[in-house]
Design a protein around this motif. Sequence first.
Motif, PDB file in Angstrom:
ATOM      1  N   ALA A   1     -83.057   2.269  12.696  1.00 45.60           N
ATOM      2  CA  ALA A   1     -83.252   1.370  11.552  1.00 45.60           C
ATOM      3  C   ALA A   1     -81.925   0.833  11.017  1.00 45.60           C
ATOM      4  O   ALA A   1     -81.842  -0.319  10.591  1.00 45.60           O
ATOM      5  N   LEU A   2     -80.869   1.675  11.044  1.00 47.03           N
ATOM      6  CA  LEU A   2     -79.584   1.271  10.470  1.00 47.03           C
ATOM      7  C   LEU A   2     -78.591   0.801  11.520  1.00 47.03           C
ATOM      8  O   LEU A   2     -77.490   0.360  11.154  1.00 47.03           O
ATOM      9  N   THR A   3     -78.967   0.913  12.820  1.00 50.07           N
ATOM     10  CA  THR A   3     -78.042   0.627  13.929  1.00 50.07           C
ATOM     11  C   THR A   3     -76.748   1.421  13.773  1.00 50.07           C
ATOM     12  O   THR A   3     -75.647   0.910  13.968  1.00 50.07           O
TER      13      THR A   3
ATOM     14  N   PRO B   1     -62.636   4.825   6.565  1.00 44.38           N
ATOM     15  CA  PRO B   1     -63.440   3.655   6.189  1.00 44.38           C
ATOM     16  C   PRO B   1     -64.807   3.638   6.865  1.00 44.38           C
ATOM     17  O   PRO B   1     -65.800   3.233   6.269  1.00 44.38           O
ATOM     18  N   TYR B   2     -64.861   4.083   8.141  1.00 44.47           N
ATOM     19  CA  TYR B   2     -66.146   4.137   8.837  1.00 44.47           C
ATOM     20  C   TYR B   2     -67.072   5.141   8.139  1.00 44.47           C
ATOM     21  O   TYR B   2     -68.251   4.869   7.895  1.00 44.47           O
ATOM     22  N   MET B   3     -66.505   6.346   7.831  1.00 44.79           N
ATOM     23  CA  MET B   3     -67.322   7.395   7.233  1.00 44.79           C
ATOM     24  C   MET B   3     -67.877   6.957   5.879  1.00 44.79           C
ATOM     25  O   MET B   3     -69.064   7.124   5.578  1.00 44.79           O
ATOM     26  N   VAL B   4     -67.013   6.345   5.052  1.00 43.04           N
ATOM     27  CA  VAL B   4     -67.451   5.900   3.721  1.00 43.04           C
ATOM     28  C   VAL B   4     -68.515   4.809   3.841  1.00 43.04           C
ATOM     29  O   VAL B   4     -69.516   4.805   3.125  1.00 43.04           O
ATOM     30  N   GLY B   5     -68.323   3.885   4.787  1.00 42.32           N
ATOM     31  CA  GLY B   5     -69.307   2.822   4.973  1.00 42.32           C
ATOM     32  C   GLY B   5     -70.654   3.331   5.438  1.00 42.32           C
ATOM     33  O   GLY B   5     -71.706   2.942   4.925  1.00 42.32           O
ATOM     34  N   PHE B   6     -70.629   4.264   6.435  1.00 44.05           N
ATOM     35  CA  PHE B   6     -71.876   4.851   6.917  1.00 44.05           C
ATOM     36  C   PHE B   6     -72.569   5.650   5.816  1.00 44.05           C
ATOM     37  O   PHE B   6     -73.794   5.610   5.660  1.00 44.05           O
ATOM     38  N   MET B   7     -71.765   6.392   5.023  1.00 43.30           N
ATOM     39  CA  MET B   7     -72.331   7.220   3.956  1.00 43.30           C
ATOM     40  C   MET B   7     -73.022   6.354   2.902  1.00 43.30           C
ATOM     41  O   MET B   7     -74.130   6.674   2.437  1.00 43.30           O
TER      42      MET B   7
ATOM     43  N   SER C   1     -75.304  -3.354   9.026  1.00 41.84           N
ATOM     44  CA  SER C   1     -74.064  -2.642   9.311  1.00 41.84           C
ATOM     45  C   SER C   1     -73.350  -3.261  10.502  1.00 41.84           C
ATOM     46  O   SER C   1     -73.981  -3.649  11.483  1.00 41.84           O
ATOM     47  N   CYS C   2     -72.019  -3.352  10.398  1.00 39.85           N
ATOM     48  CA  CYS C   2     -71.259  -3.992  11.464  1.00 39.85           C
ATOM     49  C   CYS C   2     -69.787  -3.584  11.361  1.00 39.85           C
ATOM     50  O   CYS C   2     -69.215  -3.561  10.272  1.00 39.85           O
ATOM     51  N   VAL C   3     -69.194  -3.246  12.519  1.00 36.94           N
ATOM     52  CA  VAL C   3     -67.747  -3.070  12.600  1.00 36.94           C
ATOM     53  C   VAL C   3     -67.159  -4.432  12.971  1.00 36.94           C
ATOM     54  O   VAL C   3     -67.570  -5.037  13.964  1.00 36.94           O
ATOM     55  N   PHE C   4     -66.229  -4.907  12.165  1.00 36.24           N
ATOM     56  CA  PHE C   4     -65.722  -6.273  12.314  1.00 36.24           C
ATOM     57  C   PHE C   4     -64.196  -6.245  12.416  1.00 36.24           C
ATOM     58  O   PHE C   4     -63.524  -5.515  11.674  1.00 36.24           O
ATOM     59  N   ARG C   5     -63.669  -7.043  13.333  1.00 39.05           N
ATOM     60  CA  ARG C   5     -62.217  -7.119  13.519  1.00 39.05           C
ATOM     61  C   ARG C   5     -61.819  -8.588  13.548  1.00 39.05           C
ATOM     62  O   ARG C   5     -62.509  -9.412  14.152  1.00 39.05           O
ATOM     63  N   ASP C   6     -60.711  -8.925  12.890  1.00 39.02           N
ATOM     64  CA  ASP C   6     -60.221 -10.300  12.941  1.00 39.02           C
ATOM     65  C   ASP C   6     -58.717 -10.329  13.149  1.00 39.02           C
ATOM     66  O   ASP C   6     -58.005  -9.392  12.815  1.00 39.02           O
ATOM     67  N   LYS C   7     -58.254 -11.423  13.751  1.00 39.99           N
ATOM     68  CA  LYS C   7     -56.825 -11.663  13.978  1.00 39.99           C
ATOM     69  C   LYS C   7     -56.536 -13.101  13.594  1.00 39.99           C
ATOM     70  O   LYS C   7     -57.023 -14.036  14.240  1.00 39.99           O
ATOM     71  N   ILE C   8     -55.782 -13.275  12.520  1.00 39.81           N
ATOM     72  CA  ILE C   8     -55.535 -14.605  11.973  1.00 39.81           C
ATOM     73  C   ILE C   8     -54.214 -15.146  12.491  1.00 39.81           C
ATOM     74  O   ILE C   8     -53.180 -14.481  12.405  1.00 39.81           O
ATOM     75  N   ASP C   9     -54.253 -16.367  13.061  1.00 37.18           N
ATOM     76  CA  ASP C   9     -53.064 -17.035  13.598  1.00 37.18           C
ATOM     77  C   ASP C   9     -52.330 -16.101  14.563  1.00 37.18           C
ATOM     78  O   ASP C   9     -52.915 -15.642  15.523  1.00 37.18           O
ATOM     79  N   PHE C  10     -51.071 -15.779  14.272  1.00 37.32           N
ATOM     80  CA  PHE C  10     -50.273 -14.976  15.196  1.00 37.32           C
ATOM     81  C   PHE C  10     -50.011 -13.579  14.631  1.00 37.32           C
ATOM     82  O   PHE C  10     -49.062 -12.900  15.040  1.00 37.32           O
TER      83      PHE C  10
ATOM     84  N   SER D   1     -71.235  -3.413   5.389  1.00 37.10           N
ATOM     85  CA  SER D   1     -72.661  -3.106   5.303  1.00 37.10           C
ATOM     86  C   SER D   1     -73.389  -4.282   4.656  1.00 37.10           C
ATOM     87  O   SER D   1     -72.768  -5.273   4.251  1.00 37.10           O
ATOM     88  N   ASN D   2     -74.694  -4.164   4.545  1.00 34.87           N
ATOM     89  CA  ASN D   2     -75.539  -5.255   4.057  1.00 34.87           C
ATOM     90  C   ASN D   2     -75.082  -5.749   2.676  1.00 34.87           C
ATOM     91  O   ASN D   2     -74.856  -4.970   1.763  1.00 34.87           O
TER      92      ASN D   2
END
Length: 363
Positions: free
Chosen positions: A25-27, A48-54, A278-287, A296-297
């Motif tokens: 249900a929560l993926t 951060p993962y643990m706090v988000g999942f909790m 719920s989603c793990v997200f990564r970004d890289k801006i410019d250089f 989370s939702n």
Amino acid sequence: MDSYGELLKNAREGKKLTLDTVSAALTIDKKYLEGLEDEDNGVFPGEPYMVGFMKNYSEFLELDSEYILKLYHNKKIQESPVPEGLIEKPKSEKFWPILISSIIAVILIVVAVILVLVLRKKPVEEGDVVLGNGVKNNQYELTDQRFQKRLYKGDQLTIPSGSGKIVLTVKDTLKSFGLDTPSGVFYTDLAEESEFDLNGDGTSDVIVYVSDISASDERRGAEVSILLRHGVSIAGGDSVEVDAIPFASEIQSKHPQHVILEDNRAYPFSLNATFRASCVFRDKIDFGSSVESFFSNGEQLSATAHNGIRIWMSNSNAVKFTIVADSKTYDLEVGKAGQVLVEDIKWIKDTDGRYKLVVIELD
């Protein structure tokens, strides 16, 4: 004191739900749910993962997520070792004679030091700020990595930007941790996590967590953890590095390019993301360097890029994207539920001299 793990487990069993059912249900992987119920922090790749999942798990079970997080932080503080300076060591029977002798020796040393300072006064070098206890204030530079250290009143944190360094100064280390920023003074209490907007754009730039601070002695400083949020572009300036924009023929990808807009010039654009699961997200801006966070939702992300931004997500269907460029808004299509997706959103040059803002899926 209540155990957050037992509360989660009892609530799940009370609803007659299995870990497999909740995981689907929560993926969220089953091992992470077991780690929360067993209070086993070692299974998580980071706090951060643990706090988000909790938080997500608590809300799913209709529990007070703030109370659950408070129980976790309280346990973490209780398990931390007592600082050496707070442990009272037993006094020997010869304590008083030794104390009296030490006091006399200290008085003699103080008198000698005063005489030396009066006879030969050394100028203070420019830039050296000294505390009342003789300790220099320190200066640290924040990067895209988590910063964790005991800070003292007067210490400074710097963030590199296109127009110079942004300076944050420790304002208070008594009861609450105070940080003086260009947008004002922000405070964070013990065992609390606060998010600050440094440049006034309505988006949080810095996350501050205080794990230890004295209620009676500011000289003890404060143990804090600081993280620059989501790779938000704090650096100013509106210029695009035109020489760094690749030609369309240089792009290597078996996936077709999706053109968002075309123009005779390239300019900064913004990416807005709204998370609906719920989603793990990564970004890289410019250089710059890539920055990873757990969402989370209901949470949102906003970032501004000049040349381009690369995004990676563990569940592409959990995110809704819009791009704002040249005062226009463009919606991006998302992938399937559970699909790991990597995309480049960037400017490219065409053979006719025009610029295109495109979305390119990467393998």
